[in-house]
Design a protein around this motif. Sequence first.
Motif, short mmCIF file in Angstrom:
data_model
loop_
_atom_site.label_atom_id
_atom_site.label_comp_id
_atom_site.label_asym_id
_atom_site.label_seq_id
_atom_site.Cartn_x
_atom_site.Cartn_y
_atom_site.Cartn_z
N GLU A 62 -7.44 11.80 -3.16
CA GLU A 62 -7.15 10.40 -3.43
C GLU A 62 -6.24 9.85 -2.34
N SER A 63 -6.36 8.56 -2.04
CA SER A 63 -5.43 7.91 -1.12
C SER A 63 -4.23 7.39 -1.91
N LEU A 64 -3.15 7.07 -1.21
CA LEU A 64 -1.98 6.52 -1.90
C LEU A 64 -2.26 5.16 -2.52
N THR A 65 -3.03 4.32 -1.85
CA THR A 65 -3.35 3.02 -2.44
C THR A 65 -4.23 3.18 -3.68
N ASP A 66 -5.18 4.12 -3.62
CA ASP A 66 -6.00 4.39 -4.80
C ASP A 66 -5.13 4.93 -5.94
N CYS A 67 -4.12 5.74 -5.59
CA CYS A 67 -3.20 6.28 -6.59
C CYS A 67 -2.45 5.14 -7.29
N ALA A 68 -1.96 4.16 -6.53
CA ALA A 68 -1.25 3.03 -7.13
C ALA A 68 -2.15 2.29 -8.11
N ILE A 69 -3.39 2.06 -7.72
CA ILE A 69 -4.34 1.36 -8.59
C ILE A 69 -4.64 2.19 -9.84
N ARG A 70 -4.92 3.48 -9.66
CA ARG A 70 -5.28 4.36 -10.78
C ARG A 70 -4.12 4.50 -11.76
N GLU A 71 -2.93 4.81 -11.25
CA GLU A 71 -1.79 5.01 -12.14
C GLU A 71 -1.48 3.76 -12.95
N THR A 72 -1.54 2.61 -12.30
CA THR A 72 -1.28 1.36 -13.01
C THR A 72 -2.34 1.13 -14.08
N TRP A 73 -3.60 1.36 -13.74
CA TRP A 73 -4.68 1.20 -14.71
C TRP A 73 -4.51 2.17 -15.88
N GLU A 74 -4.23 3.46 -15.58
CA GLU A 74 -4.07 4.45 -16.65
C GLU A 74 -2.92 4.09 -17.59
N GLU A 75 -1.84 3.59 -17.02
CA GLU A 75 -0.64 3.33 -17.82
C GLU A 75 -0.66 1.97 -18.52
N THR A 76 -1.45 1.01 -18.02
CA THR A 76 -1.37 -0.35 -18.56
C THR A 76 -2.70 -0.94 -19.01
N GLY A 77 -3.83 -0.42 -18.54
CA GLY A 77 -5.12 -1.01 -18.84
C GLY A 77 -5.51 -2.11 -17.86
N LEU A 78 -4.64 -2.42 -16.90
CA LEU A 78 -4.94 -3.45 -15.89
C LEU A 78 -5.39 -2.77 -14.61
N LYS A 79 -6.51 -3.26 -14.05
CA LYS A 79 -7.10 -2.65 -12.86
C LYS A 79 -7.08 -3.66 -11.71
N ALA A 80 -6.51 -3.24 -10.60
CA ALA A 80 -6.44 -4.09 -9.42
C ALA A 80 -7.57 -3.74 -8.46
N ALA A 81 -8.04 -4.75 -7.74
CA ALA A 81 -9.06 -4.52 -6.71
C ALA A 81 -8.40 -4.31 -5.35
N VAL A 82 -7.16 -4.81 -5.18
CA VAL A 82 -6.49 -4.75 -3.89
C VAL A 82 -5.09 -4.18 -4.07
#
Length: 164
Positions: A62-82
């Motif tokens: 995984e990349s660090l930017t993908d990690c930020a997106i994944r962790e936020t999605w897993e913890e909150t239900g919100l998914k970012a595209a950027v």
Amino acid sequence: MGAAEEWWASYHGKIRAALPEETLFLIGARGVIRDEQGRYLLIKRTDSGVWSFPAGGMEIGESLTDCAIRETWEETGLKAAVATPFALYSGPQNIYTNTFQHTYQHIILSCLLTDVSGDLNPDPEEAADAAFFRPEDFPNQGPTMQRMLADLAAFESTGRLQVS
């Protein structure tokens, strides 16, 4: 398999099991979501009860930017595209001992997350709650959160990644 068993089977869990008393590097990312009113999304961590920005450890492949997106999605239900990196933290001031008495030197990339979709739905295993707050209303005003907001402001005014 429960969350604890899953963690011990993970990369970080296996390294911790092999070196239980050592200070380890934890490479990860933090996701920062800001709404139209200038409020920031925080989660109330289940392990410590502390309100913080969503964050977590990077997984193999995984990349660090993908990690930020994944962790936020897993913890909150919100998914970012950027995910736009704005700060990298890696120095000795980033050594922490967690609630399990494990010590890590964090190497964390903070990313501003945009183009967000989904419904706010915190994962009860990681986040007891999630909500948007204005900085002056943050439930805890720790120096790390204030430094990160200052780094975001510096990035937005200069366009330069903040490194410490």
